[in-house]
Design an enzyme around this catalytic site. Structure first.
Site, mmCIF file in Angstrom:
data_model
loop_
_atom_site.group_PDB
_atom_site.id
_atom_site.type_symbol
_atom_site.label_atom_id
_atom_site.label_comp_id
_atom_site.label_asym_id
_atom_site.label_seq_id
_atom_site.Cartn_x
_atom_site.Cartn_y
_atom_site.Cartn_z
ATOM 1 C CB VAL A 11 -0.956 -0.029 1.220
ATOM 2 C CG1 VAL A 11 -1.616 1.317 1.450
ATOM 3 C CG2 VAL A 11 -2.024 -1.096 1.014
ATOM 4 C CB CYS A 263 -6.668 -7.934 1.826
ATOM 5 S SG CYS A 263 -5.194 -7.023 1.335
HETATM 6 C C1 UGA Z 1 -8.305 -7.255 -2.085
HETATM 7 C C2 UGA Z 1 -9.411 -6.320 -2.597
HETATM 8 O O1 UGA Z 1 -9.890 -6.789 -3.858
HETATM 9 C C3 UGA Z 1 -8.893 -4.890 -2.767
HETATM 10 O O2 UGA Z 1 -9.950 -4.019 -3.160
HETATM 11 C C4 UGA Z 1 -8.312 -4.431 -1.428
HETATM 12 O O3 UGA Z 1 -7.764 -3.128 -1.529
HETATM 13 C C5 UGA Z 1 -7.229 -5.392 -0.980
HETATM 14 O O4 UGA Z 1 -7.793 -6.714 -0.865
HETATM 15 C C6 UGA Z 1 -6.724 -4.910 0.340
HETATM 16 O O5 UGA Z 1 -7.509 -4.865 1.294
HETATM 17 O O6 UGA Z 1 -5.590 -4.430 0.424
HETATM 18 P P1 UGA Z 1 -6.196 -8.525 -3.177
HETATM 19 O O7 UGA Z 1 -6.069 -9.219 -1.864
HETATM 20 O O8 UGA Z 1 -4.996 -7.932 -3.812
HETATM 21 O O9 UGA Z 1 -7.278 -7.318 -3.069
HETATM 22 O O10 UGA Z 1 -6.765 -9.589 -4.202
HETATM 23 P P2 UGA Z 1 -8.155 -9.935 -4.907
HETATM 24 O O11 UGA Z 1 -8.012 -9.735 -6.348
HETATM 25 O O12 UGA Z 1 -9.290 -9.273 -4.234
HETATM 26 O O13 UGA Z 1 -8.223 -11.512 -4.632
HETATM 27 C C7 UGA Z 1 -8.318 -12.038 -3.305
HETATM 28 C C8 UGA Z 1 -8.546 -13.523 -3.343
HETATM 29 O O14 UGA Z 1 -9.860 -13.820 -3.815
HETATM 30 C C9 UGA Z 1 -7.596 -14.295 -4.268
HETATM 31 O O15 UGA Z 1 -7.190 -15.487 -3.634
HETATM 32 C C10 UGA Z 1 -8.435 -14.601 -5.501
HETATM 33 O O16 UGA Z 1 -8.038 -15.750 -6.190
HETATM 34 C C11 UGA Z 1 -9.805 -14.784 -4.861
HETATM 35 N N1 UGA Z 1 -10.911 -14.549 -5.811
HETATM 36 C C12 UGA Z 1 -11.137 -13.304 -6.306
HETATM 37 C C13 UGA Z 1 -11.723 -15.601 -6.172
HETATM 38 O O17 UGA Z 1 -11.551 -16.762 -5.727
HETATM 39 N N2 UGA Z 1 -12.764 -15.367 -7.038
HETATM 40 C C14 UGA Z 1 -13.019 -14.131 -7.547
HETATM 41 O O18 UGA Z 1 -13.994 -13.998 -8.314
HETATM 42 C C15 UGA Z 1 -12.182 -13.077 -7.174
#
Ligand code: UGA
Length: 451
Positions: A11, A263
């Site tokens: 961040v 996160c």
């Molecule tokens: C997440 C949020 O999306 C951000 O908006 C936030 O700022 C961030 O956390 C944070 O709090 O700092 P991030 O952890 O980078 O972002 O990743 P994501 O893209 O949200 O994915 C998180 C997890 O969910 C991954 O393991 C991904 O594979 C999974 N996921 C995501 C799914 O299984 N299905 C989906 O449709 C989307």
């Protein structure tokens, strides 16, 4: 207007660099001299697409610099951001605020002239007031106001998320700091991005509510996927069918092995803990946390089922271990639960990840895992392929290519990167998420529904 960012993690580093890109002179501070040395030598301590070029451009343009000297960085700033880590505490459920508190003390000692002190780290509601009182106590004469400005960027698309956000949220309680933050985000507002000013407590809670809601969407579609498999439906069609309703939306409905990362797991637990502390449990979030834990166990079981539990002497090629593509981050990656569970079941593993191998090796030290330099090495002579992360480079694999390397035509695809028809036509035993290639056409017993 001069900006200081304390903390050069995901961040802090991305936000600081992007403030420079917006035209503000920004200093990023970290106590870790090695990190600052790396950054000052043109290196980047994290893997984030495009960040290295952006940092280089801003440093060359003299808008961005890195230092361990927190005193001078705070003294010269109009806005000081706290962007340090807020890991889970040893109890596993609440948030460790020690880095935030330490940053607050450093700031207190060095404030000079009016300064907006902005908490960007993800912190439980009430933390901004806590930071305010730390600074006030250490330096009663300091001229400052506390603000909350949570960050919503995702790893892997962090720069785009920061520079073209769905919204910016700022929590303030006075006009002076609000004016500074308005000025800071005016370049984004001018481009049509919403900047929402709220109470400080609302802003703090928006961050947790957003992450918990997204985690809920994922756990929801994961459980719908399980039902889809039982009744012969296809989860991708269901996700689209519900997602086309604007009230639901298509994003974050990709069924998979469970959410991971730094996160969602941490923030859902922290929100659940806060809610209980205020005697106001959010039972939906409790259920989401449990569903995600159960999911990872179920995924390992799925691999064992593919071998009718005859796991001994079998080798699995694992493609992808990062919690998602375009990152080397292994924090709370589903692989950290699934791989040890597979070893426990008797499998040997050959694992490959385009970026996360070095990070993964530090945590997954089991001798049953052979770390490979290419996906082909992992596939060679393995008895099955297990897809855990949907990296682009895996998308190009075809049944024909897999056949050349694998001992048996078995694929467990926890990210649905392959096409069911292609795989089954090529004679593969193909296990995916929320869709079954050959659904036995027996009538579903609906009697129980009518009784
Ligand atoms: C997440 C949020 O999306 C951000 O908006 C936030 O700022 C961030 O956390 C944070 O709090 O700092 P991030 O952890 O980078 O972002 O990743 P994501 O893209 O949200 O994915 C998180 C997890 O969910 C991954 O393991 C991904 O594979 C999974 N996921 C995501 C799914 O299984 N299905 C989906 O449709 C989307």
């Amino acid at each position: 207007m001069k900006i200081t960012m304390i903390g050069t993690g995901y961040v802090g580093l991305v936000s600081g660099t992007c403030f420079a890109e917006l035209g503000f002179e920004t200093v990023c501070v970290d106590k870790n001299p090695q990190k600052i040395e790396t950054l000052n030598n043109g290196g980047v301590p994290i893997f984030e697409p495009g960040l290295d070029e952006l940092i280089k451009r801003q440093v060359e343009g003299k808008r961005l610099s890195f230092t361990t000297d927190v005193a001078s960085a705070v003294q010269q700033a109009d806005i000081v951001f706290i962007g340090v880590g807020t890991p889970t505490s040893a109890d596993g459920m609440s948030t460790d605020l020690s880095y935030v508190e330490s940053a607050a003390k450093d700031i207190a000692e060095n404030l000079k002239g009016y300064t907006a002190v902005v908490v960007k780290s993800t912190v439980p509601v009430g933390t901004c007031r806590h930071v305010e009182s730390i600074i006030r106590k250490a330096n009663p004469k300091a001229e400052f106001n506390i603000c909350s400005n949570p960050e919503f960027l995702r790893e892997g698309s962090a720069i785009q998320d920061f520079l073209a956000p769905d919204r910016v949220v700022v929590g303030t309680d006075n006009p002076k700091s609000k004016a500074l933050l308005q000025k800071l985000y005016s370049p984004l507002e001018k481009k049509g991005h919403s900047v929402l000013f709220t109470k400080i407590e609302s802003s703090e809670l928006i961050k947790y509510a957003a992450n918990a809601f997204l985690a809920t969407k994922i756990s929801f579609i994961n459980q719908i996927a399980d039902l889809a498999e039982k009744v012969g439906a296809d989860v991708s069609d269901i996700a689209l069918g519900i997602g086309l309703d604007n009230r639901i939306g298509k994003k974050f409905l990709q069924a998979g092995p469970g959410y991971g990362g730094s996160c969602f797991p941490k923030d859902t637990k922290s929100l659940a803990t806060t809610a209980k502390q205020f005697d106001c449990p959010i039972t939906i979030v409790d259920a989401v946390i449990q569903a995600n834990e159960d999911r990872k166990k179920a995924m390992a079981q799925r691999v064992s089922d593919a071998f009718n539990s005859k796991t001994s002497g079998k080798t699995i090629a694992v493609l992808g271990v990062a919690f998602k593509p375009n990152t080397d981050d292994m924090r709370d990656a589903p692989a950290l639960d699934i791989l040890p569970a597979l070893i426990e079941m008797g499998f040997s593993l050959k694992a490959y990840d385009p970026e996360a191998t070095e990070e993964a090796k530090k945590i997954l030290k089991q001798s049953e895992i052979t770390w490979c330099n290419t996906k082909e090495d992992a596939l060679q002579n393995s008895d099955a392929l297990l897809v855990l992360t949907e990296w682009d480079e895996f998308m190009a694999l075809t049944p024909g290519v897999l056949e050349q390397y694998l001992n048996t035509k078995t694929v467990i695809d926890l990210r649905n990167i392959f096409n069911v028809e292609d795989m089954t036509q090529a004679g593969f035993t193909y296990i995916s998420i929320g869709k079954k290639p050959h659904f036995p056409l027996k009538e579903i017993n609906i009697k129980s529904c009518n009784n």
